[in-house]
Design a protein around this motif. Structure first.
Motif, mmCIF file in Angstrom:
data_model
loop_
_atom_site.group_PDB
_atom_site.id
_atom_site.type_symbol
_atom_site.label_atom_id
_atom_site.label_comp_id
_atom_site.label_asym_id
_atom_site.label_seq_id
_atom_site.Cartn_x
_atom_site.Cartn_y
_atom_site.Cartn_z
ATOM 1 N N SER A 39 0.841 -1.195 0.000
ATOM 2 C CA SER A 39 0.000 0.000 0.000
ATOM 3 C C SER A 39 0.878 1.247 0.000
ATOM 4 O O SER A 39 2.039 1.200 0.421
ATOM 5 C CB SER A 39 -0.920 0.027 1.224
ATOM 6 N N VAL A 40 0.308 2.360 -0.432
ATOM 7 C CA VAL A 40 1.049 3.620 -0.408
ATOM 8 C C VAL A 40 1.281 4.058 1.039
ATOM 9 O O VAL A 40 2.375 4.513 1.390
ATOM 10 C CB VAL A 40 0.297 4.712 -1.190
ATOM 11 N N GLN A 41 0.272 3.907 1.887
ATOM 12 C CA GLN A 41 0.435 4.271 3.297
ATOM 13 C C GLN A 41 1.559 3.467 3.935
ATOM 14 O O GLN A 41 2.385 4.017 4.670
ATOM 15 C CB GLN A 41 -0.872 4.033 4.059
ATOM 16 N N GLY A 42 1.623 2.178 3.639
ATOM 17 C CA GLY A 42 2.673 1.342 4.200
ATOM 18 C C GLY A 42 4.057 1.775 3.751
ATOM 19 O O GLY A 42 5.002 1.811 4.551
ATOM 20 N N ALA A 43 4.185 2.116 2.462
ATOM 21 C CA ALA A 43 5.480 2.572 1.951
ATOM 22 C C ALA A 43 5.901 3.881 2.607
ATOM 23 O O ALA A 43 7.068 4.060 2.990
ATOM 24 C CB ALA A 43 5.406 2.740 0.433
ATOM 25 N N LEU A 44 4.953 4.806 2.775
ATOM 26 C CA LEU A 44 5.265 6.103 3.357
ATOM 27 C C LEU A 44 5.617 5.978 4.838
ATOM 28 O O LEU A 44 6.591 6.586 5.316
ATOM 29 C CB LEU A 44 4.082 7.051 3.159
ATOM 30 N N GLU A 45 4.853 5.189 5.577
ATOM 31 C CA GLU A 45 5.141 5.017 7.004
ATOM 32 C C GLU A 45 6.488 4.312 7.211
ATOM 33 O O GLU A 45 7.210 4.634 8.164
ATOM 34 C CB GLU A 45 4.012 4.233 7.663
ATOM 35 N N GLY A 46 6.834 3.386 6.306
ATOM 36 C CA GLY A 46 8.133 2.738 6.400
ATOM 37 C C GLY A 46 9.274 3.714 6.197
ATOM 38 O O GLY A 46 10.288 3.662 6.903
ATOM 39 N N ALA A 47 9.129 4.631 5.237
ATOM 40 C CA ALA A 47 10.162 5.632 4.974
ATOM 41 C C ALA A 47 10.267 6.631 6.118
ATOM 42 O O ALA A 47 11.373 7.024 6.526
ATOM 43 C CB ALA A 47 9.863 6.348 3.663
ATOM 44 N N LEU A 48 9.133 7.057 6.673
ATOM 45 C CA LEU A 48 9.147 7.981 7.804
ATOM 46 C C LEU A 48 9.819 7.354 9.022
ATOM 47 O O LEU A 48 10.544 8.025 9.765
ATOM 48 C CB LEU A 48 7.710 8.392 8.154
ATOM 49 N N ALA A 49 9.586 6.067 9.221
ATOM 50 C CA ALA A 49 10.181 5.379 10.370
ATOM 51 C C ALA A 49 11.705 5.403 10.303
ATOM 52 O O ALA A 49 12.378 5.498 11.338
ATOM 53 C CB ALA A 49 9.676 3.941 10.427
ATOM 54 N N LYS A 50 12.264 5.341 9.111
ATOM 55 C CA LYS A 50 13.721 5.364 8.971
ATOM 56 C C LYS A 50 14.292 6.754 9.260
ATOM 57 O O LYS A 50 15.410 6.879 9.751
ATOM 58 C CB LYS A 50 14.100 4.897 7.575
ATOM 59 N N VAL A 51 13.513 7.788 8.955
ATOM 60 C CA VAL A 51 13.975 9.152 9.237
ATOM 61 C C VAL A 51 13.836 9.465 10.725
ATOM 62 O O VAL A 51 14.702 10.112 11.318
ATOM 63 C CB VAL A 51 13.187 10.171 8.388
ATOM 64 N N ALA A 52 12.748 8.992 11.340
ATOM 65 C CA ALA A 52 12.479 9.312 12.748
ATOM 66 C C ALA A 52 13.038 8.277 13.716
ATOM 67 O O ALA A 52 12.998 8.492 14.938
ATOM 68 C CB ALA A 52 10.967 9.439 12.956
ATOM 69 N N ASN A 53 13.486 7.140 13.196
ATOM 70 C CA ASN A 53 13.983 6.038 14.025
ATOM 71 C C ASN A 53 12.900 5.452 14.927
ATOM 72 O O ASN A 53 13.193 4.894 15.989
ATOM 73 C CB ASN A 53 15.188 6.482 14.874
ATOM 74 N N GLN A 54 11.672 5.599 14.502
ATOM 75 C CA GLN A 54 10.540 4.981 15.195
ATOM 76 C C GLN A 54 9.319 5.051 14.289
ATOM 77 O O GLN A 54 9.268 5.840 13.353
ATOM 78 C CB GLN A 54 10.254 5.667 16.532
ATOM 79 N N ILE A 56 5.757 5.838 12.713
ATOM 80 C CA ILE A 56 4.875 6.992 12.670
ATOM 81 C C ILE A 56 3.619 6.616 11.898
ATOM 82 O O ILE A 56 3.703 6.076 10.786
ATOM 83 C CB ILE A 56 5.549 8.201 11.983
ATOM 84 N N THR A 57 2.467 6.882 12.476
ATOM 85 C CA THR A 57 1.194 6.661 11.786
ATOM 86 C C THR A 57 0.789 7.931 11.062
ATOM 87 O O THR A 57 0.818 9.019 11.649
ATOM 88 C CB THR A 57 0.089 6.268 12.782
ATOM 89 N N VAL A 58 0.424 7.812 9.797
ATOM 90 C CA VAL A 58 -0.004 8.972 9.020
ATOM 91 C C VAL A 58 -1.499 8.887 8.730
ATOM 92 O O VAL A 58 -2.077 7.796 8.664
ATOM 93 C CB VAL A 58 0.784 9.108 7.701
#
Length: 307
Positions: A39-54, A56-58
């Protein structure tokens, strides 16, 4: 208005953030995160997690179906760590697949919500109307080899403008509590071989736009008259309606908010239609209950502004 904005790399952003996201939906089950499919949401949350190191739900301004594209999907999240504007945009994009990208990030007040503060959503459906099958446009336009009468399609579509029961254009699996929606406008135009169906409303039912497009193409082929869409809507029965148009031609191009939130303005997509030159937020919204409610204005007694 410039397309190029410098990204700040000195001042960390915290609190609630909004992002503009663009994606090619061809490889995804749609926006919403699912366990069994990408899913697009899954791809985006995965990328955000790498930037934030935790993790993130969008939250998104609207869900798109499998195979549907977006050029201005608005999302928001609460940043758990401070990162600069440049770090959020470049860092997330570096960890996203090539068919998803963040266009911008902006700080917003805590009261902002990408879904519940949206005043309208806008889609464009693109048909390549020519005898030969498309090559370069095959992933973002639907091919119709039969000549289409665009004027007849536009006339037929006007029966849908306003607040109506759209049961005849609602997918069988739609989970909405009500089939009523307010269509602000629907326009059908030809630009050479491109036929564009431009539609805006407060919200849309599952497959609603694709079902409308399927019926409009039938009108355009001359198989039905100008009253066809009005007749289908009056039936309030999806089983007696027309076919569902393919997902590849549908683009989510705008989610509109009150100007007070200060979100960036952008040219409406897809880039295939950049020559039209229209930017987000240019058209006035109708003075309807939902718009008034989300702008914080009082409503008449007994009137609801929720979707």
């Amino acid at each position: 208005m410039t397309l190029f904005r410098s990204l700040d790399d000195r001042h960390p952003l915290t609190g609630r953030l909004a992002m503009g996201v663009e994606y090619d939906g061809s490889a995804y089950c749609g926006w919403q995160r699912l366990k069994h499919a990408p899913s697009v949401q899954g791809a985006l949350e995965g990328a955000l997690a790498k930037v934030a190191n935790q993790f993130i739900t969008v939250h998104a301004s609207g869900r798109t179906d499998s195979g549907v594209h977006a050029t201005r999907q608005i999302i928001h999240f609460d940043a758990p760590v401070p990162r600069s504007q440049k770090a959020w945009v470049f860092g997330v994009n570096a960890n996203l697949p090539r068919d998803v990208a963040v266009r911008w990030v902006a700080s917003v007040p805590e009261g902002f919500h990408s879904r519940f503060k949206a005043l309208a959503r806008r889609y464009r459906y693109v048909i390549l109307n020519q005898p030969s099958r498309p090559v370069l446009e095959r992933a973002n336009a639907t091919w119709c080899r039969d000549p289409l009468d665009v004027e007849a399609m536009h006339r037929a579509a006007q029966a849908l403008v306003g607040e109506h029961d759209f049961s005849s254009f609602r997918a069988a699996g739609c989970q909405s509590k009500t089939p009523w929606r307010h269509l602000h406008f629907i326009e059908v135009h030809r630009h050479g071989p491109l036929v564009v169906i431009d539609v805006q409303g407060n919200a849309f039912l599952h497959h609603m736009i694709r079902n409308i497009v399927g019926a409009l193409v039938t009108v355009g082929r001359g198989e039905r008259g100008d009253d066809y869409l009005a007749t289908l809507m009056a039936l309030k029965d999806r089983r007696q309606a027309d076919v569902t148009a393919p997902a590849c031609g549908l683009h989510f191009v705008d989610s509109l908010y009150d100007a007070a939130w200060g979100l960036p303005r952008e040219p409406l997509g897809p880039n295939l239609l950049a020559f039209l030159g229209e930017w987000t937020g240019e058209r006035p919204l109708p003075d309807c209950p939902m718009v008034a409610f989300r702008r914080g204005r009082p409503l008449a007694e007994g009137v609801s502004g929720e979707e």
